[in-house]
Design an enzyme around this catalytic site. Structure first.
Site, PDB file in Angstrom:
ATOM      1  N   GLU A 285       3.050   6.852   8.625  1.00  0.00           N
ATOM      2  CA  GLU A 285       2.809   7.587   7.379  1.00  0.00           C
ATOM      3  C   GLU A 285       2.387   9.022   7.664  1.00  0.00           C
ATOM      4  OE1 GLU A 285       0.567   3.991   6.457  1.00  0.00           O
ATOM      5  OE2 GLU A 285       0.949   4.399   4.352  1.00  0.00           O
TER       6      GLU A 285
ATOM      7  N   GLY B 106       0.609  -3.321  10.688  1.00  0.00           N
ATOM      8  CA  GLY B 106      -0.096  -4.101  11.716  1.00  0.00           C
ATOM      9  C   GLY B 106       0.425  -5.520  11.910  1.00  0.00           C
TER      10      GLY B 106
ATOM     11  N   HIS C 262       1.885   2.301  -1.079  1.00  0.00           N
ATOM     12  CA  HIS C 262       2.496   2.302   0.270  1.00  0.00           C
ATOM     13  C   HIS C 262       3.877   2.961   0.233  1.00  0.00           C
ATOM     14  CE1 HIS C 262       0.173  -1.656   1.451  1.00  0.00           C
ATOM     15  NE2 HIS C 262      -0.521  -0.578   1.808  1.00  0.00           N
TER      16      HIS C 262
ATOM     17  N   ASN D 281      -6.223  11.629   5.708  1.00  0.00           N
ATOM     18  CA  ASN D 281      -6.204  10.446   4.849  1.00  0.00           C
ATOM     19  C   ASN D 281      -7.665  10.099   4.567  1.00  0.00           C
ATOM     20  OD1 ASN D 281      -6.008   7.943   3.708  1.00  0.00           O
ATOM     21  ND2 ASN D 281      -4.700   7.063   5.307  1.00  0.00           N
TER      22      ASN D 281
ATOM     23  N   ARG E 284      -2.876  12.602   2.170  1.00  0.00           N
ATOM     24  CA  ARG E 284      -2.404  11.362   1.542  1.00  0.00           C
ATOM     25  C   ARG E 284      -3.216  11.152   0.279  1.00  0.00           C
ATOM     26  NH1 ARG E 284      -3.971   5.362   2.386  1.00  0.00           N
ATOM     27  NH2 ARG E 284      -2.179   4.333   1.463  1.00  0.00           N
TER      28      ARG E 284
ATOM     29  N   ARG F  57      -5.360 -11.674  13.938  1.00  0.00           N
ATOM     30  CA  ARG F  57      -5.588 -12.215  15.290  1.00  0.00           C
ATOM     31  C   ARG F  57      -6.653 -13.302  15.252  1.00  0.00           C
ATOM     32  NH1 ARG F  57      -5.313  -6.120  17.381  1.00  0.00           N
ATOM     33  NH2 ARG F  57      -6.281  -5.962  15.344  1.00  0.00           N
TER      34      ARG F  57
ATOM     35  N   ARG G 168      -7.474  -9.126  -0.382  1.00  0.00           N
ATOM     36  CA  ARG G 168      -7.077  -9.084  -1.800  1.00  0.00           C
ATOM     37  C   ARG G 168      -6.215 -10.290  -2.149  1.00  0.00           C
ATOM     38  NH1 ARG G 168      -4.464  -3.200  -1.417  1.00  0.00           N
ATOM     39  NH2 ARG G 168      -5.871  -2.601   0.259  1.00  0.00           N
TER      40      ARG G 168
HETATM   41  P1  ADP Z   1      -4.256  -1.154   7.363  1.00  0.00           P
HETATM   42  O1  ADP Z   1      -3.701  -1.682   6.065  1.00  0.00           O
HETATM   43  O2  ADP Z   1      -5.752  -1.194   7.432  1.00  0.00           O
HETATM   44  O3  ADP Z   1      -3.627   0.142   7.820  1.00  0.00           O
HETATM   45  P2  ADP Z   1      -2.896  -2.337   9.647  1.00  0.00           P
HETATM   46  O4  ADP Z   1      -1.505  -1.941   9.323  1.00  0.00           O
HETATM   47  O5  ADP Z   1      -3.578  -1.709  10.802  1.00  0.00           O
HETATM   48  O6  ADP Z   1      -3.832  -2.291   8.368  1.00  0.00           O
HETATM   49  O7  ADP Z   1      -2.901  -3.928   9.879  1.00  0.00           O
HETATM   50  C1  ADP Z   1      -4.045  -4.653  10.188  1.00  0.00           C
HETATM   51  C2  ADP Z   1      -3.633  -6.085  10.508  1.00  0.00           C
HETATM   52  O8  ADP Z   1      -2.678  -6.046  11.570  1.00  0.00           O
HETATM   53  C3  ADP Z   1      -4.766  -6.989  10.991  1.00  0.00           C
HETATM   54  O9  ADP Z   1      -4.682  -8.240  10.330  1.00  0.00           O
HETATM   55  C4  ADP Z   1      -4.473  -7.185  12.462  1.00  0.00           C
HETATM   56  O10 ADP Z   1      -4.791  -8.476  12.882  1.00  0.00           O
HETATM   57  C5  ADP Z   1      -2.987  -6.995  12.548  1.00  0.00           C
HETATM   58  N1  ADP Z   1      -2.656  -6.475  13.880  1.00  0.00           N
HETATM   59  C6  ADP Z   1      -2.833  -5.218  14.316  1.00  0.00           C
HETATM   60  N2  ADP Z   1      -2.463  -5.105  15.618  1.00  0.00           N
HETATM   61  C7  ADP Z   1      -2.052  -6.333  16.004  1.00  0.00           C
HETATM   62  C8  ADP Z   1      -1.559  -6.875  17.230  1.00  0.00           C
HETATM   63  N3  ADP Z   1      -1.387  -6.126  18.306  1.00  0.00           N
HETATM   64  N4  ADP Z   1      -1.226  -8.190  17.237  1.00  0.00           N
HETATM   65  C9  ADP Z   1      -1.364  -8.949  16.128  1.00  0.00           C
HETATM   66  N5  ADP Z   1      -1.836  -8.488  14.953  1.00  0.00           N
HETATM   67  C10 ADP Z   1      -2.175  -7.206  14.892  1.00  0.00           C
END
Ligand code: ADP
Length: 398
Positions: A385, A331, A181, A7, A92, A285, A242
């Site tokens: 993915e 996430g 996505h 990716n 990807r 977080r 965004r």
């Molecule tokens: P990307 O689009 O970069 O792949 P992710 O799917 O990793 O993003 O999501 C990132 C978001 O997920 C961040 O806002 C992060 O705070 C949240 N996140 C990731 N792990 C946790 C967790 N264990 N608890 C709460 N929020 C999380």
């Protein structure tokens, strides 16, 4: 079987070596800060395999150099990729335009077409092309497969994919809703159907992919009928940085009154808006730390985020008429108990409710968070993915 999944982003390469049948990951890693000036001791490549992490330090001038370092790290950890008999390399690719709507075996003409689609995805497709060219040079005998983020949405109904702007202008410039996505929405909706023990063709689903980027989709009988992202991944939900949906009139207004040129506005909407633009942070977080300390801007950012989610939920409930499952992934969707609860609060009359104990359970597996017997199943399904790309690539070449 082993598939290497790449990716390639504008300044990074994420990769995994995995078995598409068993889903076992033999190695994974991340090359970051490609093309940046960094200190010679700055960690730029992290490689995980067999419970060990190897690092590379110092500048990575370009994607080709990044991949060479990755290959060296594989060799140092006892895996010679060139000799490993890889089944395929799966790439990807963000934008498939009107041209690509299924996994595609890569040759020179395919690379050229992906490159030609760069005007639709200027940040992503050029990086994807560089990643593909580097991998082809290093592994000339291994089939390379492109898997497109837009593919799952290729068959959107005309009413959902058409923007109400001058039809001739739209046709001349490829302006329509493509959606992104897609690999995640497709994979997650299939996993949701498995969890329900039903055939995807019999189900109407809404999927919320909530990560840094965020999107929603409405899926009828296994086919996407609507999605929140559009020509670019900027439309729709509020995201980490965004804006998602805004009045398009904001753009000329800013150009006239704020002295921003078009690149400045593009940057503002893509990098300095969303949760970050409203609160100063983009990680959920940190956002919740601020909210819990009484920060009003953070609270408003969260309210705007949830308001937008519920707007799309309402739209897709009406579009689908009957909904069997609502699924959260990525996430935020997989980890944030409050987002899931607030997104679906007060919807019992639509057969939608969340069980607080199930919602709060710390469980990594795909699971129900709705109560037993609920009319609409509410699920949390981890996205994967890389696995979906590995499987698509392996299916195409074996
Ligand atoms: P990307 O689009 O970069 O792949 P992710 O799917 O990793 O993003 O999501 C990132 C978001 O997920 C961040 O806002 C992060 O705070 C949240 N996140 C990731 N792990 C946790 C967790 N264990 N608890 C709460 N929020 C999380």
């Amino acid at each position: 079987m082993q598939v290497l999944v790449l990716n390639s982003g504008s300044s990074s390469i994420k990769y995994q070596l995995l078995d598409p049948d068993s889903a076992a990951v033999a190695a994974s890693g991340l090359v970051s800060r490609i093309g940046e000036q960094v200190a010679s001791d700055a960690p730029t490549v992290e490689h995980h395999s067999a419970g060990r992490t190897l690092e590379h330090h110092g500048a990575v001038p370009d994607h080709a150099a990044g991949l060479r370092i990755v290959f060296d790290l594989f060799a140092r950890s006892g895996q010679d990729l060139a000799a490993a008999g890889l089944t395929a390399v799966g790439h990807r690719v963000v934008h498939g335009g009107e041209v690509f709507y299924r996994p595609t075996l890569i040759d020179d003409a395919v690379v050229r077409s992906i490159d030609e689609l760069s005007s639709l995805a200027p940040l992503h497709n050029p990086a994807n092309v560089t990643g593909i060219e580097s991998a082809r040079a290093l592994l000339p005998d291994v089939p390379q497969v492109a898997v497109f983020d837009t593919a799952f949405f290729h068959g959107l109904p005309d009413a959902a994919k058409t923007y109400a702007i001058d039809a001739k202008v739209a046709a001349a410039h490829g302006i329509r809703r493509y959606g992104f996505h897609g690999t995640s929405h497709e994979y997650v909706s299939e996993q949701a159907a498995r969890l329900l023990g039903r055939d995807p063709e019999d189900l109407n689903q809404i999927v919320f992919h909530l990560g840094n980027g965020a999107s929603a989709s409405a899926i009828r009988g296994g086919r996407a009928v609507d999605t929140s992202m559009g020509l670019t991944p900027l439309e729709g939900l509020v995201m980490g940085t965004r804006s998602g949906d805004i009045d398009p009139g904001i753009i000329p207004h800013l150009a006239r009154t704020a002295g921003l040129d078009i690149d400045g506005i593009d940057d503002l909407l893509n990098r300095d808006s969303g949760i970050k633009g409203l609160s100063g942070v983009n990680d959920f977080r940190e956002l919740f730390r601020l909210i819990d300390s009484g920060d009003r801007a953070a609270r408003l950012a969260y309210q705007v985020y949830v308001h937008r989610l519920r707007r799309y939920l309402g739209a897709y409930l009406v579009e689908l008429g009957r909904v069997d499952a609502i699924t959260f992934t990525a996430g935020v969707g997989e980890n944030n108990v409050r987002v899931r609860a607030d997104a679906l609060a007060g919807l019992e009359r639509f057969g939608i409710s969340v069980d607080p104990n199930r919602n709060a359970a710390k469980d990594r597996a795909a699971r129900y968070i709705s109560p037993d017997g609920a009319e609409v199943a509410v699920l949390v399904v981890p996205t994967n993915e890389e696995l979906a790309i590995a499987r698509a690539a392996a299916r195409l070449v074996t």
